[in-house]
Design an enzyme around this catalytic site. Structure first.
Site, PDB file in Angstrom:
ATOM      1  N   GLU A   1       9.038   9.979  -8.451  1.00  0.00           N
ATOM      2  CA  GLU A   1       9.773  10.362  -7.237  1.00  0.00           C
ATOM      3  C   GLU A   1      10.735   9.270  -6.794  1.00  0.00           C
ATOM      4  OE1 GLU A   1       6.656  11.119  -4.461  1.00  0.00           O
ATOM      5  OE2 GLU A   1       6.017  12.959  -5.457  1.00  0.00           O
TER       6      GLU A   1
ATOM      7  N   ARG B   1       0.834  -1.204   0.000  1.00  0.00           N
ATOM      8  CA  ARG B   1       0.000   0.000   0.000  1.00  0.00           C
ATOM      9  C   ARG B   1       0.871   1.258   0.000  1.00  0.00           C
ATOM     10  NH1 ARG B   1      -5.094  -1.707   0.170  1.00  0.00           N
ATOM     11  NH2 ARG B   1      -5.382  -3.757   1.114  1.00  0.00           N
TER      12      ARG B   1
ATOM     13  N   HIS C   1       7.487   1.470 -10.703  1.00  0.00           N
ATOM     14  CA  HIS C   1       6.333   1.012  -9.931  1.00  0.00           C
ATOM     15  C   HIS C   1       5.049   1.350 -10.657  1.00  0.00           C
ATOM     16  CE1 HIS C   1       7.777   4.943  -8.533  1.00  0.00           C
ATOM     17  NE2 HIS C   1       6.513   5.277  -8.380  1.00  0.00           N
TER      18      HIS C   1
HETATM   19  P1  DGP Z   1       5.910   8.276  -8.008  1.00  0.00           P
HETATM   20  O1  DGP Z   1       5.571   9.722  -7.886  1.00  0.00           O
HETATM   21  O2  DGP Z   1       5.205   7.620  -9.183  1.00  0.00           O
HETATM   22  O3  DGP Z   1       7.409   8.003  -8.007  1.00  0.00           O
HETATM   23  O4  DGP Z   1       5.280   7.594  -6.723  1.00  0.00           O
HETATM   24  C1  DGP Z   1       6.017   7.244  -5.595  1.00  0.00           C
HETATM   25  C2  DGP Z   1       5.021   6.758  -4.569  1.00  0.00           C
HETATM   26  O5  DGP Z   1       5.724   6.009  -3.595  1.00  0.00           O
HETATM   27  C3  DGP Z   1       4.309   7.882  -3.819  1.00  0.00           C
HETATM   28  O6  DGP Z   1       2.904   7.789  -4.102  1.00  0.00           O
HETATM   29  C4  DGP Z   1       4.579   7.605  -2.344  1.00  0.00           C
HETATM   30  C5  DGP Z   1       5.128   6.200  -2.342  1.00  0.00           C
HETATM   31  N1  DGP Z   1       6.169   5.974  -1.361  1.00  0.00           N
HETATM   32  C6  DGP Z   1       7.360   6.628  -1.269  1.00  0.00           C
HETATM   33  N2  DGP Z   1       8.085   6.149  -0.247  1.00  0.00           N
HETATM   34  C7  DGP Z   1       7.335   5.141   0.304  1.00  0.00           C
HETATM   35  C8  DGP Z   1       7.556   4.257   1.403  1.00  0.00           C
HETATM   36  O7  DGP Z   1       8.587   4.278   2.091  1.00  0.00           O
HETATM   37  N3  DGP Z   1       6.573   3.371   1.676  1.00  0.00           N
HETATM   38  C9  DGP Z   1       5.417   3.302   0.941  1.00  0.00           C
HETATM   39  N4  DGP Z   1       4.514   2.396   1.292  1.00  0.00           N
HETATM   40  N5  DGP Z   1       5.181   4.120  -0.101  1.00  0.00           N
HETATM   41  C10 DGP Z   1       6.130   5.028  -0.409  1.00  0.00           C
END
Ligand code: DGP
Length: 116
Positions: free
Chosen positions: A96, A30, A101
């Site tokens: 980011e 999630r 993903h």
């Molecule tokens: P993007 O902008 O497409 O690179 O999305 C990165 C997503 O990853 C963002 O929606 C938040 C999520 N995210 C970043 N760090 C973590 C983490 O440590 N744990 C989880 N569960 N999600 C994370």
């Protein structure tokens, strides 16, 4: 060898995450900052930084992202109403975390696709 991100630590369970699926090729967990009632990230276990780095050797893994998305959408109860699968690439794409993903987002009407 591509550089690891925090997602590799999640795959290896070195840091906590709500993992909803894992197999030999992919892991799903999630999103920490959910933008909808269901917001799951599905990622390859292997580090592939961006869509630009995908090769033919990754085709099985990339296909697995979709079959796992389909399975999770059913489990989340959002398959019938519908959902969105999204992969951001590089700066202009809003990426980011540089470990490719697929966002699985659903559980409410998402509106038109944002392109800018
Ligand atoms: P993007 O902008 O497409 O690179 O999305 C990165 C997503 O990853 C963002 O929606 C938040 C999520 N995210 C970043 N760090 C973590 C983490 O440590 N744990 C989880 N569960 N999600 C994370």
């Amino acid at each position: 060898m591509a550089e690891e991100t925090i997602f590799s630590k999640i795959i290896r369970k070195e840091i906590p995450a709500d993992i909803v699926y894992q197999d030999d090729l992919v892991t799903a967990f999630r999103d920490i900052n959910p933008r909808a009632p269901s917001h799951i990230l599905i990622i390859p276990n292997k580090v592939i930084p961006t869509v630009n780095d995908v090769t033919e050797a990754d085709e099985l893994t990339m296909g697995r992202l979709f079959t796992v998305a389909q399975k999770l959408a059913k489990e989340e109860g959002i398959a019938e109403d519908g959902y969105r699968l999204l992969v951001n690439c590089n700066t202009y794409g809003g990426q980011e975390v540089y470990h490719i993903h697929m966002h699985l987002v659903g559980g409410k009407p998402l509106g038109p696709l944002l392109v800018g």
